[in-house]
Design a protein around this motif. Structure first.
Motif: not given
Length: 135
Positions: A34-40, A107-127
């Motif tokens: 449930e916390s993953l949307p906050l992480v996004d 960590a690579s997923l996070v790096y991609h989100k914070v440097t290249k694609n802020p619309d990438l969803s870690v919530k969707e990836y983990i789900s």
């Protein structure tokens, strides 16, 4: 590094992500799905901060690792898995979460989100990763 040491390091790193989120962004994370949307939202915010003032490589490396650990600990709490120190390329070792012969370089997923694609969803990836793991 022994697997128990790596596991403890990643658990502590996930706790560091919780502290960072609370102290720097006033976001309460609790290591649940449930916390993953906050992480996004938080990671997208870091992307936008990066656009205004670039963080040092060391700071970015630390953030990607602690939030990668956070995502991995959420995954582990749902389906299991283990942290593995990948050293096949000795010049670029990294830590990944492995489950059922699948590797998740979070960590690579996070790096991609914070440097290249802020619309990438870690919530969707983990789900999706959890869904695939449970099949």
């Amino acid at each position: 590094m022994l697997n128990t040491e790596l596991t403890e390091l990643m658990q502590q790193s996930a706790k560091d992500a919780v502290s960072y989120a609370r102290d720097e962004h006033q976001v309460e994370l609790d290591l649940t799905l449930e916390s993953l949307p906050l992480v996004d939202v938080l990671l997208s915010s870091i992307f936008h901060q990066q656009q205004k003032q670039r963080m040092s490589d060391a700071h970015m490396f630390a953030l990607c690792n602690i939030f990668g650990a956070y995502l991995g600990q959420v995954f582990i709490s749902v389906v299991g898995g283990e942290w593995v120190h990948q050293t096949a390329d000795e010049s670029a070792p990294y830590v990944s979460l492995n489950y059922n012969n699948k590797e998740f370089p979070l960590a690579s997923l996070v790096y991609h989100k914070v440097t290249k694609n802020p619309d990438l969803s870690v919530k969707e990836y983990i789900s999706q990763a959890i869904s695939n793991a449970m099949q």
